[in-house]
Structure formats: structure tokens, C-alpha cells
Scaffold this motif. Structure first.
Motif, mmCIF file in Angstrom:
data_model
loop_
_atom_site.group_PDB
_atom_site.id
_atom_site.type_symbol
_atom_site.label_atom_id
_atom_site.label_comp_id
_atom_site.label_asym_id
_atom_site.label_seq_id
_atom_site.Cartn_x
_atom_site.Cartn_y
_atom_site.Cartn_z
ATOM 1 N N ASN A 45 65.182 80.338 58.184
ATOM 2 C CA ASN A 45 66.000 79.693 57.155
ATOM 3 C C ASN A 45 65.256 79.438 55.849
ATOM 4 N N PHE A 46 64.036 79.951 55.737
ATOM 5 C CA PHE A 46 63.237 79.725 54.531
ATOM 6 C C PHE A 46 63.824 80.514 53.362
ATOM 7 N N ALA A 47 64.428 79.817 52.419
ATOM 8 C CA ALA A 47 65.052 80.498 51.275
ATOM 9 C C ALA A 47 64.000 81.234 50.440
ATOM 10 N N LEU A 48 62.784 80.693 50.388
ATOM 11 C CA LEU A 48 61.732 81.301 49.555
ATOM 12 C C LEU A 48 61.364 82.699 50.026
ATOM 13 N N PHE A 49 61.465 82.967 51.321
ATOM 14 C CA PHE A 49 61.090 84.279 51.842
ATOM 15 C C PHE A 49 61.855 85.379 51.108
ATOM 16 N N ARG A 50 63.187 85.193 51.001
ATOM 17 C CA ARG A 50 64.017 86.215 50.373
ATOM 18 C C ARG A 50 63.629 86.390 48.903
ATOM 19 N N LYS A 51 63.364 85.263 48.221
ATOM 20 C CA LYS A 51 62.950 85.320 46.808
ATOM 21 C C LYS A 51 61.666 86.107 46.628
ATOM 22 N N HIS A 52 60.814 86.107 47.654
ATOM 23 C CA HIS A 52 59.541 86.814 47.567
ATOM 24 C C HIS A 52 59.632 88.235 48.136
ATOM 25 N N GLY A 53 60.834 88.689 48.446
ATOM 26 C CA GLY A 53 60.994 90.094 48.844
ATOM 27 C C GLY A 53 61.062 90.347 50.347
#
Lengths: 215, 215
Positions: free
Chosen positions: B102-110
């Protein structure tokens, strides 16, 4: 135990933490004594590296015999300060907070989580499996003081982290482990470590990209 | 972008990851251009350190003007290889696994998590909020190959980690982030990072203990 007056590399401290886990496993598997070769194999660290890491802190083991696993575990715990009990609290009982509240290894390393806080009224009052009831964040300062909590783990969203850090400090916290994806400012006397799980993944991607570019 | 032929310190890579998060926030807060002083304040890193970190990779920003926040974010992502899409899977959907899913940051980092596995039959088939259904660990190899997954995140208990790593490697994984409290062995061509949350806490305790011993 005499510590040499020099800066210990962070990587050494990280490996000492690994050695503890390996030494615990070795005792369970009935190895009262172990050579640095076999310990190295267990920890996936070279025997030379193990000897170098330990040499910062004095003499350990018996040449030609090896290390007493139980004694070495206690000695490393003494080095890291893990023979103390560290009353710890978690602020932000989301999925990561819940995961940390249930980490069995924490207790083995001397950290006992004695309080958990969340700002969500729907979560407050929930009894966690650890036997802890979630308290509102308004009670942070008072509880930290009352329970003499020394370490605070912040697992809130980024925008709540600074306020929470200040409440913990006001309560008398001495160390903070911050998982929120933002930096927090605290007085100099507070020991602060920021942990970024995303940056671990970024680092992995960087290393993989470097490999690709080389090949 | 030319990279100097020298080893980049791991701490630099970690800070680059922080800079990305700060630069994203600055864009949201409507700062198209920023000085290294202000960027330093946002990231809590000295401006000199920022300039040094970036100097490993070339010339950035305009002297006397500052950095274009959007451009610098893209450039740092390019350095770290985050402009690629990294299909990622999580093995072990316990509390930590769920948190990472559920870490939203993961998607932002690719990093796009495209599969999740667990050995518990009670969990298999559960649809996660991320739109992913938990698959049995017996399907790891086939799914990793089929979905061309490049990164595997291991959040299983220690005793399951090695087998899971082997299944991921058999499927064609290129990078592994291992959270299990044990080391795993993988072929040399696989990029592996072990993450130990307990060792972060150990390190905090060590630093606090040092402070106590000094005072």
C-alpha cells in the motif's frame, strides 16, 4: 569491554545486529561454540570481516577454538546497549505501525513496545494483540513521561510527523526512529534516525540499472 | 548524462531518493525553481552536500538561479533508473507485506507491484485493495516469468526466505529486497539488498548508549 576511541562504521553496527540473530539461531541449533568460518557462513559475511568488526571492541573468542555463541551474543548486545530494556512506543498504527508492533525480534533485542498512539478516533481504544490499547495522540506527552518511554517510532503520514516528534520530545523521549517520508527537526540531544523503505528500493533499482549499463 | 567513473557512496544514493520526495513536494507547493539553500532546508541536508552529491553525475542547475524542480526531479530519477517501470512483486502478505503493498511512494518512484504471493491457503484468493489477488507461492516462478517481474520483495518468515528467493530467481527476477530476518543466497548476477528494521533500532540504541557513556 574497552572500545577503541575511533568512529565505528555504520555498516559494522548493522552487521553486529545480524551476528546477534545468527548467534541466537546457532544456540537453538545446539552449537555452543563456533568457528569464525562457520559463523561467517551463517551470516554470509567473510570470517575476516567478522574478526575486523569485533576488533573495534576488543578481543573475542579463543584462537583455534572459536567463539562461545552464548557469550558472544551477550557481548555484542552489551556493545550495542541492548542489555538495557528500551521502553518504546509507536505513533501511527497504520499497516506499517501494526507490522512493527508485532515484530518478535524487537523484544529479543531489548525493545519493549509499551504504548501505541493514533489520531484516528475509530482506532483509539482498540486493544492490539500485543496487549496494548491504542491511545489518542493527545496523550503522547503524558504517557511517554509516565511510562518513561525512551524510544519513539514514527509511522504517521508525512504531514503529521513533525508535530508527533515534538510531542514525543516534550514527553522526554531520547531517540526517534522516523519512517514517515519526510525529515523531522528535533533538538540536538535527541538521537534521530530516518528510515526510508522507498530509498532501499531506489538503491536496488540504481544497482540494477548500473549492471544493465555495464553489460 | 555522464557518470564519473568512481564508486558513488551509498549515502549519496539514499539522499538522491530524499531529494526526489522533496522536489515533488516543492512542485506541489508551486516552486518551479529553487536555490540549493532552500532545497537543503527542505531536505535537511546542507547545500554543499547537495552540490557534492549531484556533482558525481554532472552539472545541474544554474549558478545564481538555482534548480528547475521538475527538471532536477526527472534528472535524479534518470540517474537512479527510476524512469523505467519496475514490475515488482511481494512474497509474504503478512502485516509488513500489506504495508508495502500500500506504499503510495513506490508507484511514484517507478515501482508497480503487479503480484503478491502467500503460502497460507486462507489468504490465497483474497483481493487486495491494490487490485491484486494473493496467489499461492507455488505460482511464483510462472507468474514472475509471465508478467516479466524484475524485482521481488521478500517479507516472509526467516525459514521460508531461501526457498522463495530460489523460486523468484527461477522465474527470472533480477533484483531482490529481502526483509526476512535471515540472509538468502542467490546467484551473483542477481542484485540483492537485505533490509533489517531491527538493525535500524539496534543502531539507534547504540548511538543513544554512546551518548550516555560520554555524558
Amino acid at each position: 569491554m574497552k572500545t577503541k576511541e575511533c568512529k565505528i562504521p555504520e555498516a559494522t553496527i548493522k552487521r553486529l545486529s545480524t551476528y546477534i540473530n545468527c548467534l541466537e539461531r546457532l544456540q537453538v541449533e545446539n552449537h555452543p561454540v563456533i568457528s569464525s568460518e562457520l559463523l561467517g557462513e551463517y551470516c554470509q559475511v567473510s570470517p575476516a570481516q567478522i574478526r575486523k568488526d569485533l576488533s573495534y571492541f576488543g578481543e573475542f573468542g579463543v584462537r583455534g577454538v572459536g567463539y562461545d555463541t552464548k557469550k558472544l551474543e551477550a557481548e555484542i548486545k552489551e556493545i550495542l546497549g541492548l542489555n538495557n530494556n528500551w521502553p518504546t512506543c509507536v505513533v501511527g498504527v497504520g499497516k506499517l505501525g501494526l507490522a512493527l508492533l508485532n515484530f518478535a525480534l524487537f523484544r529479543k533485542h531489548g525493545f519493549s513496545i509499551t504504548a501505541a498512539f493514533d489520531s484516528d478516533p475509530a482506532k483509539v481504544g482498540t486493544e492490539l494483540s500485543a496487549g496494548i490499547t491504542i491511545q489518542p495522540t493527545t496523550e503522547i506527552e503524558q504517557t511517554v513521561t509516565g511510562k518513561k518511554i525512551l524510544i519513539g517510532i514514527i509511522t504517521t503520514p508525512a504531514d503529521a510527523a513533525q508535530k508527533v516528534a515534538e510531542q514525543l520530545v516534550a514527553g522526554g523521549i531520547q531517540g526517534l526512529l522516523n519512517f514517515a517520508p519526510t525529515k523531522v527537526k528535533v533538538p540536538e540531544e535527541i538521537t534521530l534516525r530516518n528510515v526510508s523503505i522507498t530509498s532501499e528500493l531506489d538503491n536496488l533499482a540504481y544497482l540494477m540499472t548500473q549492471k544493465r549499463r555495464r553489460s
